[in-house]
Enzyme design. Structure first.
Site, PDB file in Angstrom:
ATOM      1  CG  HIS A   1      -7.722  45.512  53.436  1.00 33.86           C
ATOM      2  ND1 HIS A   1      -6.910  45.405  54.545  1.00 33.86           N
ATOM      3  CD2 HIS A   1      -8.866  46.106  53.864  1.00 33.86           C
ATOM      4  CE1 HIS A   1      -7.539  45.924  55.593  1.00 33.86           C
ATOM      5  NE2 HIS A   1      -8.717  46.357  55.209  1.00 33.86           N
TER       6      HIS A   1
ATOM      7  N   GLY B   1     -11.305  55.252  61.054  1.00 35.87           N
ATOM      8  CA  GLY B   1     -11.782  56.259  61.991  1.00 35.87           C
ATOM      9  C   GLY B   1     -12.355  57.502  61.357  1.00 35.87           C
TER      10      GLY B   1
ATOM     11  CE  LYS C   1      23.781  39.093  49.419  1.00 40.13           C
ATOM     12  NZ  LYS C   1      24.947  38.214  49.102  1.00 40.13           N
TER      13      LYS C   1
ATOM     14  N   GLY D   1     -17.402  52.851  61.149  1.00 40.85           N
ATOM     15  CA  GLY D   1     -18.182  53.317  62.285  1.00 40.85           C
ATOM     16  C   GLY D   1     -18.815  54.668  62.055  1.00 40.85           C
TER      17      GLY D   1
ATOM     18  CE  LYS E   1     -12.648  47.794  53.366  1.00 43.56           C
ATOM     19  NZ  LYS E   1     -12.713  46.554  54.164  1.00 43.56           N
ATOM     20  CG  ASP E   2     -17.432  41.168  51.666  1.00 48.20           C
ATOM     21  OD1 ASP E   2     -18.587  41.515  51.979  1.00 48.20           O
ATOM     22  OD2 ASP E   2     -17.194  40.182  50.939  1.00 48.20           O
ATOM     23  CG  ASP E   3     -14.342  43.334  58.486  1.00 49.80           C
ATOM     24  OD1 ASP E   3     -13.128  43.070  58.375  1.00 49.80           O
ATOM     25  OD2 ASP E   3     -14.830  43.880  59.486  1.00 49.80           O
TER      26      ASP E   3
END
Length: 405
Positions: free
Chosen positions: A257, A329, A91, A352, A166-168
């Site tokens: 993640h 990035g 709370k 990327g 790794k997978d997305d």
């Protein structure tokens, strides 16, 4: 008597921070104190919270704030993270501008938590690399792609020399690339790449679905020979992570993640500190890897916050260290700065920066490996690029982040 220490940051605590701290300590434990009869006070004394420290300061924006540490008797709650969070920040999280900055557990409480099964050394042992940062890449553009496309992505990344793929986190159970098939087919691809390169690559498969289904799915993944499980921890909860880490039938490393965590950590006035949620609690609950935004990329954290997460993942404790994975990035030109700030025991994670390389994902991986080697060998990156066409192309495309001495 064992106690748990909770440290809060109170923005605009009012005219009397000491009084506010005392209200929290009493309100989250025995509820009231001065109005109780002496006999009742004596009975409840062992359950009463106490103020350990109050320090009034100014925030970076010049706002008045107070850092408050309160001790909670561990007799008040069971030895599980949900009980702790409900006690110290249930709370209270609804009661104005207050942020939970840290929790300090007793040694006896820590014994009830699993910590990482493998940790940094265990992961390195699986891969066979001990003297450099590991390199991880991410599947990109996976929505709507079939198994053949994913297999080719996997192959190209492995040929580039990455240690983990790794997978997305948004790749869920699909008819074209189902969970179990990703494990079995991915395993074949990586075995073929190993025969070709002699380098071991681990694949982290995204564990998704209803919470009640996850354990059975994780156990099946282990039976099929999965390398690593990727889990969106804060979509499911830390207790789910802990339940996997404690399960002997799930003998797999767990990659945490940070999806959803931004809603819990990003405000300067509310929620949790980044280091507590993505560092300490992930580690204590059993994450072998903790992903978090780097200070440099497209979704950047302030450097002090990113380094604080790293510190909680790796500092001396009763638990094995968690592999810190600064992400988002990242391109080859950032590697010298990453290695300066995070040292050897972290994982360089690129999406990327690998897939966007002019020579494809394999070229992206080779560019990263070349610049890692250059830093380890104390060779100027530009000199290394003269002998590495892939690194040269990467630097031409993304540039280089300078490292200040």
């Amino acid at each position: 008597m064992s106690e748990l220490l909770a440290t809060y940051i109170l923005a605009d605590p009012g005219c009397d921070a000491e009084k506010r701290a005392e209200q929290i300590a009493i309100g989250l434990t025995v509820g009231s104190w001065t109005d109780l009869p002496l006999l009742k006070q004596e009975q409840l004394k062992k359950h009463k919270g106490r103020v350990v420290n109050v320090e009034e300061t100014e925030s970076e924006l010049g706002e008045k704030q107070a850092t408050v540490t309160i001790a909670y008797p561990e007799a008040n709650f069971t030895n599980d993270i949900p009980a702790v969070l409900t006690t110290v920040f249930g709370k209270l999280s609804l009661d104005g501008k207050i942020k939970l900055a840290d929790l300090e557990f007793s040694r006896s409480f820590k014994q009830s938590l699993p910590g990482p099964k493998f940790g940094v050394y265990g992961i390195r042992k699986k891969i066979g690399e001990f003297e450099r940062p590991l390199l991880m890449s991410i599947f990109k553009g996976v929505i709507g792609r079939d198994m053949e496309d994913l297999k080719e992505q996997l192959r190209q990344q492995a040929l580039g020399g990455v240690d983990l793929i790794k997978d997305d986190e948004i790749l869920f159970e699909t008819g074209s690339a189902p969970f179990e098939k990703r494990i079995t087919e991915g395993k074949k691809v990586l075995e073929e790449a190993f025969e070709e390169t002699g380098r071991k690559t681990l694949y982290a498969v995204n564990l998704t679905g209803r919470t009640m289904e996850l354990k059975a799915k994780a156990r099946k993944a282990a039976e099929l020979g999965a390398d690593v499980l990727l889990l969106n921890v804060f979509a499911y909860g830390l207790d789910v992570l802990q339940s996997f880490a404690e399960d002997d039938d799930i003998p797999l490393p767990i990659m945490a993640h940070p999806a959803v965590s931004g809603a819990l950590t990003s405000s300067p006035h509310y929620g949790f500190s980044h280091s507590l949620l993505l560092g300490k609690l992930n580690r204590y609950a059993g994450a072998d890897f903790s992903l978090f935004p780097s200070p440099y990329g497209s979704v950047a954290l302030p450097k002090r916050d990113a380094l604080a997460i790293y510190d909680e993942c790796t500092k001396e404790d009763v638990f094995k260290p968690t592999f810190a994975v600064p992400s988002a990035g990242i391109h080859p030109g950032m590697v010298p700065l990453l290695m300066k700030d995070f040292g050897i025991d972290h994982i360089i994670n690129a999406g990327g920066g690998i897939h966007g390389h002019p020579n494809g994902a394999a070229g992206g991986g080779r560019a990263f490996r070349a610049v890692i080697d250059a830093v380890l060998e104390a060779e100027p990156v530009e000199e290394k690029a003269k002998r590495s066409p892939d690194l040269k192309l990467a630097l031409e495309k993304w540039g280089r982040v300078e490292v200040s001495v």
